[in-house]
Design a protein around this motif. Structure first.
Motif, short mmCIF file in Angstrom:
data_model
loop_
_atom_site.label_atom_id
_atom_site.label_comp_id
_atom_site.label_asym_id
_atom_site.label_seq_id
_atom_site.Cartn_x
_atom_site.Cartn_y
_atom_site.Cartn_z
N MET A 147 0.85 -1.19 0.00
CA MET A 147 0.00 0.00 0.00
C MET A 147 0.89 1.24 0.00
N ARG A 148 0.29 2.39 -0.26
CA ARG A 148 1.05 3.63 -0.15
C ARG A 148 1.50 3.83 1.29
N LYS A 149 2.53 4.60 1.50
CA LYS A 149 3.03 4.83 2.85
C LYS A 149 1.95 5.46 3.73
N SER A 150 1.86 4.97 4.96
CA SER A 150 0.86 5.44 5.92
C SER A 150 -0.55 5.33 5.37
N SER A 151 -0.80 4.23 4.65
CA SER A 151 -2.14 4.01 4.10
C SER A 151 -3.15 3.82 5.23
N PRO A 152 -4.36 4.35 5.06
CA PRO A 152 -5.39 4.16 6.11
C PRO A 152 -5.85 2.72 6.22
N TYR A 153 -5.49 1.87 5.24
CA TYR A 153 -5.94 0.47 5.26
C TYR A 153 -4.97 -0.46 5.98
N THR A 154 -3.77 -0.01 6.29
CA THR A 154 -2.73 -0.91 6.80
C THR A 154 -3.13 -1.59 8.09
N ASP A 155 -3.57 -0.83 9.08
CA ASP A 155 -3.89 -1.42 10.39
C ASP A 155 -5.03 -2.43 10.28
N LYS A 156 -6.05 -2.08 9.52
CA LYS A 156 -7.21 -2.96 9.41
C LYS A 156 -6.85 -4.28 8.73
N ILE A 157 -6.08 -4.19 7.66
CA ILE A 157 -5.75 -5.42 6.93
C ILE A 157 -4.79 -6.29 7.73
N ASN A 158 -3.97 -5.67 8.57
CA ASN A 158 -3.09 -6.45 9.46
C ASN A 158 -3.91 -7.25 10.47
N VAL A 159 -4.93 -6.62 11.01
CA VAL A 159 -5.81 -7.32 11.96
C VAL A 159 -6.49 -8.50 11.27
N LEU A 160 -6.97 -8.28 10.06
CA LEU A 160 -7.66 -9.34 9.33
C LEU A 160 -6.72 -10.51 9.05
N ILE A 161 -5.50 -10.21 8.58
CA ILE A 161 -4.54 -11.28 8.25
C ILE A 161 -4.21 -12.11 9.49
N GLY A 162 -4.07 -11.44 10.63
CA GLY A 162 -3.83 -12.17 11.86
C GLY A 162 -4.97 -13.13 12.18
N ARG A 163 -6.19 -12.68 12.00
CA ARG A 163 -7.35 -13.55 12.27
C ARG A 163 -7.41 -14.71 11.28
N LEU A 164 -7.06 -14.47 10.03
CA LEU A 164 -7.08 -15.54 9.03
C LEU A 164 -6.06 -16.63 9.37
N HIS A 165 -4.89 -16.22 9.84
CA HIS A 165 -3.89 -17.21 10.23
C HIS A 165 -4.33 -17.97 11.47
N GLU A 166 -4.91 -17.27 12.43
CA GLU A 166 -5.37 -17.93 13.65
C GLU A 166 -6.42 -18.99 13.35
N SER A 167 -7.29 -18.72 12.40
CA SER A 167 -8.39 -19.63 12.10
C SER A 167 -7.97 -20.76 11.17
N GLY A 168 -6.80 -20.66 10.55
CA GLY A 168 -6.36 -21.68 9.60
C GLY A 168 -6.95 -21.53 8.22
N LEU A 169 -7.63 -20.42 7.96
CA LEU A 169 -8.28 -20.22 6.66
C LEU A 169 -7.27 -20.10 5.52
N MET A 170 -6.09 -19.58 5.79
CA MET A 170 -5.11 -19.42 4.72
C MET A 170 -4.73 -20.78 4.12
N LEU A 171 -4.49 -21.76 4.98
CA LEU A 171 -4.16 -23.10 4.49
C LEU A 171 -5.35 -23.74 3.79
N SER A 172 -6.53 -23.51 4.34
CA SER A 172 -7.74 -24.06 3.73
C SER A 172 -7.98 -23.44 2.35
N TRP A 173 -7.84 -22.14 2.24
CA TRP A 173 -8.04 -21.48 0.94
C TRP A 173 -7.00 -21.94 -0.08
N GLU A 174 -5.76 -22.10 0.35
CA GLU A 174 -4.73 -22.58 -0.58
C GLU A 174 -5.11 -23.94 -1.14
N THR A 175 -5.57 -24.84 -0.27
CA THR A 175 -5.96 -26.18 -0.72
C THR A 175 -7.15 -26.11 -1.67
#
Length: 606
Positions: free
Chosen positions: A504-532
């Motif tokens: 994203m552009r530097k100091s993008s307003p989306y950075t914090d939100k997308i970081n929270v989402l990515i953390g939740r996706l890893h916690e839930s195991g969805l990333m591995l499930s989606w890859e499969t």
């Protein structure tokens, strides 16, 4: 009601109320003003007297690097501040998604907020990337009472994001707000359908575009596409894909322009950039990275080793060093036999060679005990060597023998084998390495169009870079087909490991939100499930299986009975030897006859 001393101006009282309520957790504030503002602050702050805007960027950069990234601005030309503010964001190292900016308007206009000159700053390109902008405009002034309009831009919604919105009004005599609403309402939790532009191109399994809309929503899918779609489902935004398929990942040029995914994000043609973007240092300097989405391992599939030619079979039972040892044994035994025979060289080489092949020799001429001793040791040595060679030769003919495979980076370098793909992005992570082996590896990298790579895959002339993903699947270019993959083997060495991020552009307003989402996706195991799910649905399963099992292909080969093809090379060597022997024999006869004829002529003359 808050009691404020009369020594403060109304605007200073209003600022004090806002700072106390909304900036209490701020680490540090930066005040950019042409006049002194008396605001009692509990926070740390830096004061920039901006009578000259020439050095405004440098002063703001110093403040930003010190952590003072929230601003109160009171200058005649607020537009100059936002231009400087944007330069500071791109030049500095400090990144924040939730910066707050308060602009004090120096002008007094009528009550129609769209007529204020200062409202024009909300329509600037630089302002569009700052959700928390508050404009304070003086609207009424009666004796000692003053009223201020508190304005921000719409920011959310699919259209008119730059439209000014009146949030509230504050009266200095009543010392109160009319509506008492949140003056910084854009917390990125609900964008109300705002369009978020995402730069991407088709690269399986990360991004797949141009799919059938009836089968796949919006005609797109992929691991990272699902991350972005889930992100917009969470904060209520609308994804719009920005494409530059020709340049794929792209690059940023020295003149601050760019192409491809990276260039689209850098030049603000897109808000987010995806498609296997790694944590590259050069890009991090000028852009924001999200938390890692996928950890990937980069390696190559190299041409599988071919069967050794059958004429090499007789040489395989012993390695090079063993053959050298046998040669010196032959020389040593021949010299010993010459000494034992009183320095007579008569048939010594043929005798030594025959004994080392365990062939018997007549006793004539071997009466001396010295000769018999030497012959005895030679026969024992020959017996051991001959049996060892026979066992190795039987194994060689029974089990297929292959060339040495390409397993490591050192193998690639030693063979000067080309490896490559369609774009230099595969080596961005290695370009800053000072390790000699990696530098040699980079010198072997080549880029070709996909059509030429497909042709080369059948020629077995180069290795092809691939990615091994966390769930065990591979990101392989479409130029590697099922037929071509049969002749390739995955390497043991991993060239490097990388973290795929959203850029994203530097100091993008989306950075914090997308970081929270990515953390939740890893916690839930969805990333591995989606890859499969994506791999099973869209990837060529036969190619995936061939690559995954490429190192165990020869483990299931059947042991074959000895056939003519196994000894064809030996018979070729034998035939070549016979032909050479016949030629030498004929030459001997010709030379002998010529010599005999010359001798008779001399006798006749005499």
């Amino acid at each position: 009601m808050i009691l404020i001393p009369k020594t403060f101006l109304p605007i200073e009282i209003l600022l004090q109320i806002i700072v106390k309520k909304y900036f209490s957790s701020a680490y540090c504030l930066t005040i950019v003003s042409e006049d002194l503002l008396k605001i009692p602050l509990l926070n740390s702050y830096m004061y920039i007297f901006s009578n000259n805007t020439e050095n405004l960027v440098d002063l703001m950069l110093n403040a930003s690097e010190a952590g003072c990234s929230d601003y109160i601005v009171h200058i005649k030309e607020p537009k100059e501040f936002f231009v400087a503010f944007d330069k500071v964001l791109h030049s500095g190292n400090i990144r924040r998604s939730d910066r707050k900016v308060i602009i004090l308007s120096p002008c007094v206009g009528d009550k129609n907020i769209t007529s204020y000159d200062s409202v024009e700053v909300l329509s600037m390109r630089e302002t569009a990337f700052i959700p928390n902008v508050l404009l304070i405009v003086l609207t009424e002034e009666e004796s000692d009472c003053k009223s201020y309009d508190l304005i921000t831009h719409k920011f959310v919604g699919p259209v008119d994001n730059k439209k000014p919105i009146l949030l509230d009004r504050w009266n200095s005599c009543r010392n109160a707000f009319e509506n008492n609403v949140n003056l910084f309402p854009h917390d990125m939790s609900n964008l109300q359908g705002k369009i978020v532009k995402v730069a991407a191109f088709t690269y399986k399994p990360y991004v797949l575009l141009d799919l059938d809309d009836e089968l796949v929503p919006f005609g797109r899918d992929g691991v990272e596409v699902r991350v972005v779609d889930e992100f917009c489902r969470w904060i209520n935004c609308t994804v719009e894909i920005v494409r530059d398929d020709e340049h794929e990942w792209g690059e940023i040029y020295d003149n601050f322009t760019g192409v491809g995914v990276i260039g689209n994000v850098f030049e603000d043609r897109a808000d987010l950039g995806i498609t296997a973007l790694y944590s590259w240092f050069e890009e991090y300097v000028v852009m924001d990275f999200s938390a890692p989405v996928i950890r990937t391992a980069i390696t190559c599939i190299a041409p599988s080793p071919s069967l050794l030619a059958s004429w090499e079979m007789p040489l395989l039972p012993f390695n090079v060093y063993m053959w050298i040892a046998i040669f010196f044994t032959f020389v040593y035994a021949s010299v010993a036999l010459i000494i034992a025979k009183g320095f007579s060289t008569d048939e010594v080489l043929l005798t030594t060679f025959g004994i080392m092949l365990t062939q018997s020799r007549p006793e004539r001429g071997f009466i001396s005990w010295r000769i018999r001793s030497v012959m005895g040791w030679m026969m024992m040595t020959g017996l051991v060597i001959d049996n060892a060679y026979g066992g190795g030769l039987a194994s060689t003919f029974t089990v297929r023998k292959y060339e040495k495979s390409v397993d490591t980076i050192q193998d690639i370098v030693d063979r000067r084998m080309e490896w490559g793909a369609t774009h230099d992005a595969w080596i961005f992570s290695l370009m800053l390495s000072q390790e000699p082996l990696i530098k040699q590896l980079l010198s072997c990298f080549r880029t070709y169009p996909a059509e030429e790579l497909m042709q080369k895959s059948f020629e077995k002339s180069m290795a092809f870079s691939i990615e091994k993903l966390p769930a065990g699947y591979f990101a392989i270019g479409e130029y590697i087909t099922k037929e071509a993959s049969l002749d390739y083997t995955i390497m043991l060495d991993k060239f490097y490991y990388e973290q795929c991020v959203v850029m994203m552009r530097k100091s993008s307003p989306y950075t914090d939100k997308i970081n929270v989402l990515i953390g939740r996706l890893h916690e839930s195991g969805l990333m591995l499930s989606w890859e499969t799910q994506v791999a099973l649905r869209y990837l060529d399963f036969k190619v995936q299986l061939e690559v995954k099992l490429s190192r165990s292909k020869r483990d299931v080969e059947n042991v074959e009975p000895l056939g003519f093809t196994h000894v064809l090379g030996i018979f070729c060597l034998y035939g070549l030897g016979v032909i050479m022997s016949v030629i030498v024999f004929i030459l001997e006869i010709i030379v002998h006859r010529k010599y005999k004829k010359t001798s008779l002529n001399h006798e006749h003359v005499s």
